[in-house]
Design a protein around this motif. Structure first.
Motif, PDB file in Angstrom:
ATOM      1  N   ILE A  20     -12.124  -2.097 -10.634  1.00 47.31           N
ATOM      2  CA  ILE A  20     -12.482  -2.787  -9.386  1.00 47.31           C
ATOM      3  C   ILE A  20     -13.506  -1.945  -8.634  1.00 47.31           C
ATOM      4  CG2 ILE A  20     -11.539  -3.501  -7.144  1.00 47.31           C
ATOM      5  CD1 ILE A  20      -8.920  -4.159  -8.681  1.00 47.31           C
ATOM      6  N   LEU A  21     -14.470  -2.633  -8.046  1.00 45.78           N
ATOM      7  CA  LEU A  21     -15.562  -1.945  -7.356  1.00 45.78           C
ATOM      8  C   LEU A  21     -15.164  -1.566  -5.927  1.00 45.78           C
ATOM      9  CD1 LEU A  21     -18.593  -1.121  -7.365  1.00 45.78           C
ATOM     10  CD2 LEU A  21     -19.100  -3.440  -6.550  1.00 45.78           C
ATOM     11  N   LEU A  22     -15.272  -0.262  -5.628  1.00 45.51           N
ATOM     12  CA  LEU A  22     -15.116   0.216  -4.249  1.00 45.51           C
ATOM     13  C   LEU A  22     -16.438   0.810  -3.804  1.00 45.51           C
ATOM     14  CD1 LEU A  22     -11.748   2.226  -4.018  1.00 45.51           C
ATOM     15  CD2 LEU A  22     -12.220  -0.085  -3.169  1.00 45.51           C
ATOM     16  N   VAL A 107     -12.939   1.536 -10.241  1.00 47.88           N
ATOM     17  CA  VAL A 107     -11.643   2.202 -10.159  1.00 47.88           C
ATOM     18  C   VAL A 107     -10.555   1.366 -10.843  1.00 47.88           C
ATOM     19  CG1 VAL A 107      -9.973   3.204  -8.543  1.00 47.88           C
ATOM     20  CG2 VAL A 107     -12.397   3.112  -7.921  1.00 47.88           C
ATOM     21  N   GLU A 108      -9.723   2.052 -11.646  1.00 48.77           N
ATOM     22  CA  GLU A 108      -8.570   1.345 -12.226  1.00 48.77           C
ATOM     23  C   GLU A 108      -7.611   0.967 -11.100  1.00 48.77           C
ATOM     24  OE1 GLU A 108      -7.925   4.654 -14.522  1.00 48.77           O
ATOM     25  OE2 GLU A 108      -9.140   3.943 -16.201  1.00 48.77           O
ATOM     26  N   PRO A 109      -7.004  -0.240 -11.167  1.00 48.63           N
ATOM     27  CA  PRO A 109      -6.167  -0.702 -10.055  1.00 48.63           C
ATOM     28  C   PRO A 109      -5.133   0.327  -9.602  1.00 48.63           C
ATOM     29  CG  PRO A 109      -6.449  -2.463 -11.646  1.00 48.63           C
ATOM     30  CD  PRO A 109      -7.111  -1.254 -12.239  1.00 48.63           C
ATOM     31  N   GLU A 110      -4.509   1.034 -10.556  1.00 54.42           N
ATOM     32  CA  GLU A 110      -3.445   1.960 -10.150  1.00 54.42           C
ATOM     33  C   GLU A 110      -3.993   3.221  -9.474  1.00 54.42           C
ATOM     34  OE1 GLU A 110      -4.126   0.854 -13.174  1.00 54.42           O
ATOM     35  OE2 GLU A 110      -4.262   2.500 -14.605  1.00 54.42           O
ATOM     36  N   LYS A 111      -5.322   3.417  -9.526  1.00 59.89           N
ATOM     37  CA  LYS A 111      -5.901   4.612  -8.885  1.00 59.89           C
ATOM     38  C   LYS A 111      -6.543   4.292  -7.533  1.00 59.89           C
ATOM     39  CE  LYS A 111      -6.487   7.287 -13.015  1.00 59.89           C
ATOM     40  NZ  LYS A 111      -7.361   7.426 -14.154  1.00 59.89           N
ATOM     41  N   LEU A 112      -6.521   3.007  -7.137  1.00 55.85           N
ATOM     42  CA  LEU A 112      -7.193   2.622  -5.882  1.00 55.85           C
ATOM     43  C   LEU A 112      -6.631   3.380  -4.681  1.00 55.85           C
ATOM     44  CD1 LEU A 112      -7.378  -1.253  -6.414  1.00 55.85           C
ATOM     45  CD2 LEU A 112      -9.346   0.268  -6.208  1.00 55.85           C
ATOM     46  N   PHE A 115      -7.973   6.766  -3.167  1.00 54.86           N
ATOM     47  CA  PHE A 115      -9.181   6.824  -2.343  1.00 54.86           C
ATOM     48  C   PHE A 115      -8.807   6.721  -0.864  1.00 54.86           C
ATOM     49  CE2 PHE A 115     -10.771   6.067  -6.443  1.00 54.86           C
ATOM     50  CZ  PHE A 115     -12.122   6.386  -6.466  1.00 54.86           C
ATOM     51  N   GLU A 116      -9.628   7.366  -0.023  1.00 58.98           N
ATOM     52  CA  GLU A 116      -9.372   7.280   1.416  1.00 58.98           C
ATOM     53  C   GLU A 116      -9.979   5.968   1.913  1.00 58.98           C
ATOM     54  OE1 GLU A 116      -9.761  10.081   5.347  1.00 58.98           O
ATOM     55  OE2 GLU A 116     -10.672  10.792   3.477  1.00 58.98           O
ATOM     56  N   LEU A 117      -9.108   5.014   2.192  1.00 63.09           N
ATOM     57  CA  LEU A 117      -9.545   3.634   2.453  1.00 63.09           C
ATOM     58  C   LEU A 117      -9.576   3.298   3.937  1.00 63.09           C
ATOM     59  CD1 LEU A 117      -7.061   2.231  -0.169  1.00 63.09           C
ATOM     60  CD2 LEU A 117      -9.544   2.079  -0.451  1.00 63.09           C
ATOM     61  N   SER A 118     -10.400   2.308   4.304  1.00 60.20           N
ATOM     62  CA  SER A 118     -10.291   1.731   5.646  1.00 60.20           C
ATOM     63  C   SER A 118      -8.876   1.171   5.774  1.00 60.20           C
ATOM     64  CB  SER A 118     -11.297   0.587   5.824  1.00 60.20           C
ATOM     65  OG  SER A 118     -12.602   1.090   5.840  1.00 60.20           O
ATOM     66  N   ALA A 119      -8.273   1.345   6.948  1.00 61.47           N
ATOM     67  CA  ALA A 119      -6.848   1.009   7.100  1.00 61.47           C
ATOM     68  C   ALA A 119      -6.557  -0.455   6.762  1.00 61.47           C
ATOM     69  CB  ALA A 119      -6.400   1.329   8.515  1.00 61.47           C
ATOM     70  N   ALA A 120      -7.486  -1.350   7.105  1.00 60.10           N
ATOM     71  CA  ALA A 120      -7.247  -2.782   6.858  1.00 60.10           C
ATOM     72  C   ALA A 120      -7.163  -3.096   5.372  1.00 60.10           C
ATOM     73  CB  ALA A 120      -8.352  -3.618   7.502  1.00 60.10           C
ATOM     74  N   ASP A 121      -7.699  -2.202   4.544  1.00 61.10           N
ATOM     75  CA  ASP A 121      -7.744  -2.467   3.098  1.00 61.10           C
ATOM     76  C   ASP A 121      -6.471  -2.045   2.370  1.00 61.10           C
ATOM     77  OD1 ASP A 121     -10.429  -2.258   4.225  1.00 61.10           O
ATOM     78  OD2 ASP A 121     -11.089  -2.656   2.184  1.00 61.10           O
ATOM     79  N   VAL A 122      -5.646  -1.266   3.022  1.00 61.65           N
ATOM     80  CA  VAL A 122      -4.482  -0.714   2.310  1.00 61.65           C
ATOM     81  C   VAL A 122      -3.558  -1.816   1.764  1.00 61.65           C
ATOM     82  CG1 VAL A 122      -2.436   0.755   2.551  1.00 61.65           C
ATOM     83  CG2 VAL A 122      -4.657   1.527   3.439  1.00 61.65           C
ATOM     84  N   PRO A 123      -3.224  -2.858   2.546  1.00 59.07           N
ATOM     85  CA  PRO A 123      -2.366  -3.909   1.978  1.00 59.07           C
ATOM     86  C   PRO A 123      -3.018  -4.631   0.785  1.00 59.07           C
ATOM     87  CG  PRO A 123      -2.490  -4.115   4.367  1.00 59.07           C
ATOM     88  CD  PRO A 123      -3.515  -3.099   3.962  1.00 59.07           C
ATOM     89  N   VAL A 124      -4.334  -4.781   0.831  1.00 57.49           N
ATOM     90  CA  VAL A 124      -5.046  -5.446  -0.274  1.00 57.49           C
ATOM     91  C   VAL A 124      -4.905  -4.595  -1.532  1.00 57.49           C
ATOM     92  CG1 VAL A 124      -7.243  -6.426  -1.029  1.00 57.49           C
ATOM     93  CG2 VAL A 124      -6.771  -6.224   1.425  1.00 57.49           C
ATOM     94  N   VAL A 125      -5.138  -3.307  -1.357  1.00 57.81           N
ATOM     95  CA  VAL A 125      -5.096  -2.390  -2.487  1.00 57.81           C
ATOM     96  C   VAL A 125      -3.667  -2.274  -3.038  1.00 57.81           C
ATOM     97  CG1 VAL A 125      -5.263   0.083  -2.953  1.00 57.81           C
ATOM     98  CG2 VAL A 125      -7.188  -1.143  -1.951  1.00 57.81           C
ATOM     99  N   ARG A 126      -2.673  -2.285  -2.146  1.00 53.21           N
ATOM    100  CA  ARG A 126      -1.281  -2.233  -2.621  1.00 53.21           C
ATOM    101  C   ARG A 126      -0.994  -3.437  -3.508  1.00 53.21           C
ATOM    102  NH1 ARG A 126       1.043  -0.061   2.496  1.00 53.21           N
ATOM    103  NH2 ARG A 126       0.955   2.182   2.153  1.00 53.21           N
ATOM    104  N   MET A 127      -1.512  -4.600  -3.096  1.00 52.00           N
ATOM    105  CA  MET A 127      -1.288  -5.806  -3.890  1.00 52.00           C
ATOM    106  C   MET A 127      -1.993  -5.677  -5.258  1.00 52.00           C
ATOM    107  SD  MET A 127      -2.659  -9.570  -3.242  1.00 52.00           S
ATOM    108  CE  MET A 127      -4.089  -9.075  -4.122  1.00 52.00           C
ATOM    109  N   LEU A 128      -3.234  -5.165  -5.247  1.00 51.27           N
ATOM    110  CA  LEU A 128      -3.987  -5.062  -6.503  1.00 51.27           C
ATOM    111  C   LEU A 128      -3.387  -4.015  -7.428  1.00 51.27           C
ATOM    112  CD1 LEU A 128      -7.570  -5.146  -4.939  1.00 51.27           C
ATOM    113  CD2 LEU A 128      -6.583  -6.908  -6.419  1.00 51.27           C
ATOM    114  N   ALA A 129      -2.841  -2.955  -6.828  1.00 47.30           N
ATOM    115  CA  ALA A 129      -2.276  -1.862  -7.624  1.00 47.30           C
ATOM    116  C   ALA A 129      -0.938  -2.275  -8.227  1.00 47.30           C
ATOM    117  CB  ALA A 129      -2.107  -0.620  -6.757  1.00 47.30           C
ATOM    118  N   GLY A 130      -0.395  -3.392  -7.707  1.00 44.92           N
ATOM    119  CA  GLY A 130       0.878  -3.900  -8.249  1.00 44.92           C
ATOM    120  C   GLY A 130       2.011  -3.016  -7.809  1.00 44.92           C
TER     121      GLY A 130
END
Ligand SMILES: Nc1nc2c([nH]c(=O)n2[C@@H]2O[C@H](COP(=O)(O)OP(=O)(O)OP(=O)(O)O)[C@@H](O)[C@H]2O)c(=O)[nH]1
Length: 130
Positions: A20-22, A107-112, A115-130
């Motif tokens: 996935i592209l970050l 980035v592989e989904p489980e490694k998202l 990364f130090e993410l914008s706070a709003a993105d954390v729930p999105v990334v949690r969903m993608l990381a499974g």
């Protein structure tokens, strides 16, 4: 906070070869140096899909097709409130040019979450990381 205007922001989750592209914001402006999904604010009279296609063309010089909605997350930053609407996208054409970001990573989904993410993105990334 309750009377604050909520900004609708779209985020493109572009997948390639299982990654996935970050993109990383510049060390100035909003959310300095943090990683996010490419995208931006939805303009008046624009659909979310229009906004994603326009932003990815402007920011990265790539053309994508919006495949399906993922999740919407409301996040209150100290200075603004954002409704982040994420969409899975398929890359159609173009080669990435970093016009508005300092770095990019596939980035592989489980490694998202490494990364130090914008706070709003954390729930999105949690969903993608499974
Ligand atoms: N593009 C994008 N913005 C995000 C994400 N998560 C998140 O909190 N934001 C926030 O949403 C806001 C709008 O994003 P932006 O600055 O990319 O929007 P834009 O391209 O329309 O900006 P502009 O005002 O420079 O034209 C910023 O405050 C940014 O920090 C994300 O995953 N992608």
């Amino acid at each position: 906070m309750q009377n604050r205007k909520v900004l609708r922001v779209v985020a493109g989750v572009v997948k390639k070869d299982g990654k996935i592209l970050l993109t990383q914001r510049y060390d100035k402006g909003d959310e300095t140096g943090l990683w996010e999904f490419p995208g931006g604010k939805v303009e008046t009279c624009e659909t979310d899909s229009d906004a994603i296609c326009r932003e990815l063309e402007e920011e990265l010089a790539i053309q994508v097709e919006v495949v399906s909605p993922l999740i919407e997350t409301l996040h209150h930053y100290p200075d603004k409130s954002i409704l982040l609407c994420s969409y899975e996208c398929q890359w159609i054409s173009g080669s990435i040019l970093l016009r508005c970001h300092q770095k990019m990573a596939w980035v592989e989904p489980e490694k998202l979450l490494d990364f130090e993410l914008s706070a709003a993105d954390v729930p999105v990334v949690r969903m993608l990381a499974g």
